[in-house]
Motif scaffolding. Sequence first.
Motif, short mmCIF file in Angstrom:
data_model
loop_
_atom_site.label_atom_id
_atom_site.label_comp_id
_atom_site.label_asym_id
_atom_site.label_seq_id
_atom_site.Cartn_x
_atom_site.Cartn_y
_atom_site.Cartn_z
N LEU A 37 -61.38 -29.83 27.11
CA LEU A 37 -61.47 -29.34 29.01
C LEU A 37 -60.33 -27.88 28.62
CD1 LEU A 37 -62.89 -31.90 31.80
CD2 LEU A 37 -64.30 -30.16 30.14
N THR A 38 -60.45 -27.00 29.16
CA THR A 38 -59.68 -25.66 29.08
C THR A 38 -59.74 -25.05 30.08
OG1 THR A 38 -60.98 -24.36 27.89
CG2 THR A 38 -59.38 -25.76 26.87
N VAL A 39 -58.37 -24.65 30.78
CA VAL A 39 -58.68 -23.53 31.77
C VAL A 39 -57.69 -22.43 32.22
CG1 VAL A 39 -57.93 -23.05 34.40
CG2 VAL A 39 -58.88 -25.50 33.84
N GLY A 40 -57.93 -21.31 31.67
CA GLY A 40 -58.08 -20.33 31.50
C GLY A 40 -57.70 -19.15 31.78
N HIS A 41 -56.20 -18.24 31.98
CA HIS A 41 -55.95 -16.93 32.73
C HIS A 41 -55.25 -15.88 31.89
CE1 HIS A 41 -54.37 -13.58 35.45
NE2 HIS A 41 -55.63 -14.97 36.27
N GLY A 42 -56.44 -15.00 32.03
CA GLY A 42 -55.56 -14.16 30.73
C GLY A 42 -55.69 -12.41 32.30
N ILE A 43 -54.33 -11.67 31.68
CA ILE A 43 -54.31 -10.33 32.37
C ILE A 43 -54.27 -9.30 30.90
CG2 ILE A 43 -52.63 -8.99 33.63
CD1 ILE A 43 -51.27 -11.19 34.83
N PHE A 44 -54.75 -8.08 31.63
CA PHE A 44 -55.00 -6.98 30.42
C PHE A 44 -54.66 -5.33 31.15
CE2 PHE A 44 -58.19 -9.89 29.53
CZ PHE A 44 -58.31 -10.64 28.23
N THR A 45 -53.62 -4.89 30.68
CA THR A 45 -53.43 -4.15 31.52
C THR A 45 -53.08 -2.19 30.11
OG1 THR A 45 -51.15 -4.58 31.19
CG2 THR A 45 -52.03 -5.06 33.27
N PRO A 46 -53.42 -1.44 30.94
CA PRO A 46 -53.09 0.08 30.13
C PRO A 46 -51.59 0.02 29.83
CG PRO A 46 -53.39 0.72 32.59
CD PRO A 46 -53.13 -1.20 32.65
N GLY A 47 -50.92 1.30 28.86
CA GLY A 47 -49.15 1.10 28.97
C GLY A 47 -48.72 2.31 29.91
#
Length: 363
Positions: free
Chosen positions: A117-127
């Motif tokens: 079982l997993t819980v994940g978080h990701g953040i994506f941004t421009p330069g």
Amino acid sequence: MPRSTHYFRIENSVKTLRFFHFFLLSYFFAALCTLSPSTLAKDTGNTHSALQAITLRIDNDIFAGSDRGYSNGINVGFLSQTVDSFQDSRLPSGYRRLNHGLRWLQPKGWDQYNMVLTVGHGIFTPGDWHTRELVKEDRPYAGVLVAGVTYNGRNENRMQSTGLSLGMVGPSALGEELQKGVHKLLGSETFRGWDNQLRDEVVFRLSTQRLRRLQFNPTGDDWQQDLILRTGGSLGNLVTDLNIGAEWRFGPELPNNFGSAPQLPASENTAPTRHMDYSRRLKLHGFIVTNIRGVLYDVTLDGNTWKNSHSVTRESLMTDLGIGVAGSYEHWRFAFAHYFRSREFEQQQEPPRLGSFSAWREF
């Protein structure tokens, strides 16, 4: 827009956010409770925990000297014991009920099984983090919050992994709040363009991987090598892709699993195994890993599926090359890799780089 309609939309957004956060917290709490020794003893009379390991993976481009693109990610996993089937009495009753409903997803015909079982978080941004305006030639701002279950089945040198992830992209994923909080803690500048992030959307992904381990000298020599081959793919409005890859490992006493590199598309290296090694001697080995993906859809590049949003012209073929080191000591395992990636979209000025660190605590 009439004021009543505006309030109605705000109220619905707040309700959606609260419900989704309640779902993830409940999922996280259930994972802890159902894998506790007391719960397992009540279910089966066994005094040992059904939990084999807790895993943590942190991805950050700061490890590679930048802060753009896939800016940061964290994943926490709860790995079950190795069992004979997904209805094995060693699994808590809550897990067995979940497994009963997901029988269609599980690998079959293997000698050993486990689940994660997993819980994940990701953040994506421009330069360009200075501007508040939309950066049309760079990727969208996006936060992604997902929970998932993965099922693994293996024989001696072959393995199948299947999984289902469900989550949210958009403001409800709290990417802006988390990034600003971390940057404030570190005393660094904050990204200013989060008003342009992707809109709220429920996302899902079905995934499968097939792996094979080739051992070059399995007789216990001081220096060992193996090669892990893998193919697979995923389907969903989070990501839809196909992949093929390989990992070459070298060093003394390689672990009995199907890869050491963090960020593998195979459930965080959680291969079933019945023979754990808790040596008090530090064991290290190196690895080189490569992965080629044919990407048909990626919400963090293509934008929202059902709503208008910013997007970029995604590359259809992406490659990763990772170099790293992994090791173990007593009940702990760890790995670090530096990844070099090809461009993910046509407007990307330079290929991204990323560092990834993973740690395990086994029981």
